[in-house]
Motif scaffolding. Structure first.
Motif, PDB file in Angstrom:
ATOM      1  N   UNK A 180     -33.618 -11.121  32.423  1.00  0.00           N
ATOM      2  CA  UNK A 180     -34.131  -9.588  32.572  1.00  0.00           C
ATOM      3  C   UNK A 180     -34.238  -9.398  34.013  1.00  0.00           C
ATOM      4  N   UNK A 181     -34.562 -10.001  34.840  1.00  0.00           N
ATOM      5  CA  UNK A 181     -34.682  -9.907  36.299  1.00  0.00           C
ATOM      6  C   UNK A 181     -33.338  -9.427  37.009  1.00  0.00           C
ATOM      7  N   UNK A 182     -32.274  -9.959  36.496  1.00  0.00           N
ATOM      8  CA  UNK A 182     -31.036  -9.754  37.075  1.00  0.00           C
ATOM      9  C   UNK A 182     -30.245  -8.663  36.829  1.00  0.00           C
ATOM     10  N   UNK A 183     -29.340  -8.085  37.959  1.00  0.00           N
ATOM     11  CA  UNK A 183     -28.478  -7.180  37.617  1.00  0.00           C
ATOM     12  C   UNK A 183     -27.180  -7.396  37.616  1.00  0.00           C
ATOM     13  N   UNK A 184     -26.946  -8.827  37.985  1.00  0.00           N
ATOM     14  CA  UNK A 184     -25.484  -9.303  37.775  1.00  0.00           C
ATOM     15  C   UNK A 184     -25.541 -10.808  36.728  1.00  0.00           C
ATOM     16  N   UNK A 185     -24.923 -10.790  35.843  1.00  0.00           N
ATOM     17  CA  UNK A 185     -24.931 -11.941  34.843  1.00  0.00           C
ATOM     18  C   UNK A 185     -23.781 -12.643  34.791  1.00  0.00           C
ATOM     19  N   UNK A 186     -23.743 -13.954  35.580  1.00  0.00           N
ATOM     20  CA  UNK A 186     -22.447 -14.709  35.245  1.00  0.00           C
ATOM     21  C   UNK A 186     -22.390 -15.696  34.256  1.00  0.00           C
ATOM     22  N   UNK A 213     -20.378  -6.557  44.582  1.00  0.00           N
ATOM     23  CA  UNK A 213     -20.637  -5.750  43.646  1.00  0.00           C
ATOM     24  C   UNK A 213     -22.117  -5.444  43.630  1.00  0.00           C
ATOM     25  N   UNK A 214     -23.192  -6.042  44.097  1.00  0.00           N
ATOM     26  CA  UNK A 214     -24.220  -5.548  44.332  1.00  0.00           C
ATOM     27  C   UNK A 214     -24.417  -4.630  45.307  1.00  0.00           C
ATOM     28  N   UNK A 215     -23.875  -4.496  46.098  1.00  0.00           N
ATOM     29  CA  UNK A 215     -23.483  -3.286  47.191  1.00  0.00           C
ATOM     30  C   UNK A 215     -22.861  -2.091  46.449  1.00  0.00           C
ATOM     31  N   UNK A 216     -22.088  -2.068  45.449  1.00  0.00           N
ATOM     32  CA  UNK A 216     -21.645  -1.018  44.929  1.00  0.00           C
ATOM     33  C   UNK A 216     -22.841  -0.390  43.999  1.00  0.00           C
ATOM     34  N   UNK A 217     -23.588  -0.932  43.472  1.00  0.00           N
ATOM     35  CA  UNK A 217     -25.031  -0.658  42.570  1.00  0.00           C
ATOM     36  C   UNK A 217     -25.707   0.234  43.469  1.00  0.00           C
TER      37      UNK A 217
END
Lengths: 252, 105
Positions: free
Chosen positions: A144-150, A245-249
């Motif tokens: 739940x802490x994540x914005x990206x899940x691999x 990807x994180x920057x796009x967010x």
């Protein structure tokens, strides 16, 4: 700055990828919190900390509250806990073990520490969390802490079944982005068409690399003993992609 | 005999369990294969195939959700929730987590 959770079937290589991504972020001068959420912890090896003593937080920091289950004691902040209990790793990484507490503990009490990651929001920190194998922790909210899940997976039929199940994480976490990291590839990737049907992007394809296997055998970080190997270069590429990807967010 | 196969992720538990089950069945034993992993894929190792394996429901979930009445005996549970795998093996999944928040943490 990224908030990344790694999930997948047992043996897919989550820890090696988590450890290496964490190290690369740290070398890029980011402040990194690496979390071993696995109930059978092993991330310390891939990060380069080697064999560590029982590193989890004491169970007394959690309490069972009526109607809420296990939560952190109110007088403790996540930031203070990280400060006090995280170990110092190579390249300035802070490392915290959450999935296994030291000694014998009461069933379910580790859940209290899920709140540490959920409420850790120190500005400027990247978080890399390595979850236990399988579906249980992911579906119980540990990502739940994540914005990206691999989803890390070997290109096998059984792994495909796991990926298909884990794809369901998107249901509870609509804001996350899920991607697949194919790992330990040898020869043909027969499941490529099936993956396309799954509708989840493949973020990286990493071949089986004997140097990584040797590092794992020795319990050392692949990035320390085989920094030039092909797998490390591809994980570096993955790290760049994750940061993008994180920057796009942020932009959105 | 009853054999439990345990170990760290990726060690090969499922593969070993599958081969043990098939070998025992081939040498004339009647075999029940229990997949106790919450991310179950023993069916694939036994030769049941992906979709058949995916279709198996966890006994615990079926009972918890109340969609099935409690079967009074173990053989009935196996009959009702199990699948027939190659070699005459009866395969059943004990508990399966493939939905959000269906676990206990």
């Amino acid at each position: 700055m990224i908030r990344l959770a790694l999930v997948g079937k047992g043996g897919s290589g989550k820890s090696v990828i988590a450890g290496t991504v964490a190290r690369l972020l740290a070398r890029d001068r980011q402040r990194v919190l690496a979390l071993d959420i696995d109930t059978l912890p092993g991330l310390a090896f891939s990060i380069g900390l080697g064999r560590i003593p029982d590193a989890g937080m004491p169970e007394e920091l959690g309490q069972r509250r009526e109607g809420q289950g296990w939560v952190l004691r109110e007088d403790i902040s996540a930031e203070a806990l990280v400060d006090r209990y995280a170990l110092d790793g190579p390249d300035g990484i802070r490392f915290l073990q959450l999935g296994k507490l030291p000694g014998h503990v009461r069933p379910g009490s580790t859940v209290a520490f899920r709140h540490v990651v959920d409420s850790f929001h120190a500005p400027g920190w990247s978080i890399v969390g390595d979850l236990a194998a399988g579906t249980r922790q992911g579906f119980a909210g540990w990502a739940g802490f994540a914005s990206l899940v691999a989803i890390v997976a070997e290109p096998t039929e059984a792994a495909f079944l796991s990926m298909r199940r884990l794809a369901g994480l998107a249901e509870t976490m609509p804001a996350i982005r899920i991607g697949i990291v194919l790992n330990k590839i040898r020869g043909e990737v027969g499941i490529r068409t099936k993956l396309a049907d799954l509708g989840i992007p493949v973020w990286a394809e990493i071949p089986y690399d004997e140097s990584v296997a040797v590092a794992e055998r020795e319990g050392v970080a692949p990035i320390d003993v085989a920094p030039e190997c092909q797998a490390m270069a591809l994980i570096a590429g993955l790290t760049t992609r994750l940061c993008g990807l994180a920057r796009e967010e942020v932009v959105v | 005999m009853k054999i439990g196969v345990v170990g760290k992720g990726g060690a090969g538990k499922t593969t070993v369990a599958g081969i043990l089950a098939r070998s025992l069945a081939e040498s004339g034993h009647r075999v029940i294969a229990l997949d106790c992993d919450t991310n179950p894929n023993l069916g694939i190792a036994l030769g049941l195939g992906l979709e058949e394996t995916a279709r198996l429901i966890g006994i615990r979930q079926a009972l918890d959700e109340g969609s099935e009445e409690h079967a009074p005996t173990v053989p009935e549970l196996l009959e009702r929730f199990g699948a027939q795998a190659p070699g005459g093996i009866r395969l059943a999944v004990v508990t399966k987590i493939e939905k959000p928040n269906s676990g206990c943490g």
